[in-house]
Motif scaffolding. Sequence first.
Motif, PDB file in Angstrom:
ATOM      1  N   TYR A  45       0.819  -1.219   0.000  1.00  0.00           N
ATOM      2  CA  TYR A  45       0.000   0.000   0.000  1.00  0.00           C
ATOM      3  C   TYR A  45       0.855   1.272   0.000  1.00  0.00           C
ATOM      4  O   TYR A  45       0.429   2.318   0.495  1.00  0.00           O
ATOM      5  N   THR A  46       2.058   1.193  -0.595  1.00  0.00           N
ATOM      6  CA  THR A  46       2.948   2.358  -0.668  1.00  0.00           C
ATOM      7  C   THR A  46       2.278   3.535  -1.372  1.00  0.00           C
ATOM      8  O   THR A  46       2.353   4.685  -0.911  1.00  0.00           O
ATOM      9  N   GLU A  47       1.624   3.287  -2.499  1.00  0.00           N
ATOM     10  CA  GLU A  47       1.007   4.386  -3.265  1.00  0.00           C
ATOM     11  C   GLU A  47      -0.053   5.103  -2.443  1.00  0.00           C
ATOM     12  O   GLU A  47      -0.104   6.343  -2.422  1.00  0.00           O
ATOM     13  N   GLU A  48      -0.884   4.346  -1.744  1.00  0.00           N
ATOM     14  CA  GLU A  48      -1.924   4.964  -0.921  1.00  0.00           C
ATOM     15  C   GLU A  48      -1.306   5.790   0.212  1.00  0.00           C
ATOM     16  O   GLU A  48      -1.752   6.912   0.495  1.00  0.00           O
ATOM     17  N   LEU A  49      -0.258   5.252   0.828  1.00  0.00           N
ATOM     18  CA  LEU A  49       0.391   5.964   1.924  1.00  0.00           C
ATOM     19  C   LEU A  49       1.023   7.259   1.447  1.00  0.00           C
ATOM     20  O   LEU A  49       0.861   8.315   2.071  1.00  0.00           O
ATOM     21  N   SER A  51       0.303   8.944  -1.266  1.00  0.00           N
ATOM     22  CA  SER A  51      -0.751   9.869  -1.706  1.00  0.00           C
ATOM     23  C   SER A  51      -1.283  10.645  -0.513  1.00  0.00           C
ATOM     24  O   SER A  51      -1.575  11.848  -0.608  1.00  0.00           O
ATOM     25  N   PHE A  52      -1.410   9.958   0.622  1.00  0.00           N
ATOM     26  CA  PHE A  52      -1.854  10.610   1.863  1.00  0.00           C
ATOM     27  C   PHE A  52      -0.862  11.697   2.274  1.00  0.00           C
ATOM     28  O   PHE A  52      -1.240  12.837   2.561  1.00  0.00           O
ATOM     29  N   SER A  55      -0.693  14.684  -0.344  1.00  0.00           N
ATOM     30  CA  SER A  55      -1.898  15.522  -0.370  1.00  0.00           C
ATOM     31  C   SER A  55      -1.918  16.512   0.788  1.00  0.00           C
ATOM     32  O   SER A  55      -2.593  17.535   0.721  1.00  0.00           O
ATOM     33  N   TYR A  62       5.493  12.173  -4.910  1.00  0.00           N
ATOM     34  CA  TYR A  62       5.496  10.731  -5.140  1.00  0.00           C
ATOM     35  C   TYR A  62       5.703  10.473  -6.632  1.00  0.00           C
ATOM     36  O   TYR A  62       4.947  10.944  -7.474  1.00  0.00           O
TER      37      TYR A  62
END
Length: 317
Positions: A45-49, A51-52, A55, A62
């Motif tokens: 879940y690197t991309e989700e982290l 992105s958080f 943002s 990223y």
Amino acid sequence: MQPLVSVIIPTYNRASQIGETIDSIVSQSYDNWECLVVDDQSEDYTEELLSFYSSRNSKIKYLLRDSAPKGASRCRNIGLEKAQGEFCIFLDSDDILLQSCIEDRIKRIEADRNKDFWIFPMYVNTYEKELQEVKIPNKKSYLQDFLKCKIYWQTMCTLWDRNFVRSIKGFKESYPRLNDPEIHIRAMIHSQLNYSVFWESNPDSVYRPAFSKIGFDIARKYFQSLMLFIPDISSELKENLLPHLLPCLKGYLKDYLRESLQYNSRQNNLVLFKVFYKNNILTFYQFLTLYVQYYTLLILDVSGKKVRKKMNNLLEK
């Protein structure tokens, strides 16, 4: 005005750890930084982290590696291409910067701005006791020690002049291992002593080594890296009129004999001996003796520990 510092982090499947690394950057007492995280196409879940994080803080960017080859070095070079800072720091995705790290580094180099790069001491987190300081000896030149496989600092200890590290074309992207000593050796050769090592400073970062037991996979990668590293560094020394330093590279063969010889095939080991000889690191006598001794010990079925000890002793002659 505070110069912009680019912090570049390659990552792969480190979502469980990279948050602490990024938090150490966000909490810096120095304000003018950017953080470029280059993802080597993680499957967690690197991309989700990220992105958080991005943002909520526009200084965190990223990026996704979208071209070959795979690996941390390619990711670092992508970050270097995109970096806007006058200076840059490369971190692994589990390294930590102490709160005043960037501020202290910029202050320390203020009277030393014409250098190509600057080195600062580090702590090592052994996970067993308190942080251990890695002492850097006071030397006029560190090149010979790095050529001998005596490594005093890791990736995050270096503050680079961005234009200089770009001029030496960043990291070698084909190496499975040895990326860090390779770029520092090449940088010291090209810089010609135009760098500073703040050996007396307090550590300002924390290196967390991966405690991977030496086995077939790591030994194979070390063999593959030496097959590239030895010819490359030998060529650099010859091209820069430093052929007298070639024998120093025996240190990497000694390290290989201690850690990786027993996990690689006979053919690979013999091929590697030839690479050290063909690049003028071993004399013909050393190569021949090593070659014969290796075969003799194999035929006699001597234990791996005794083989390594005997062969290492030959390199001292």
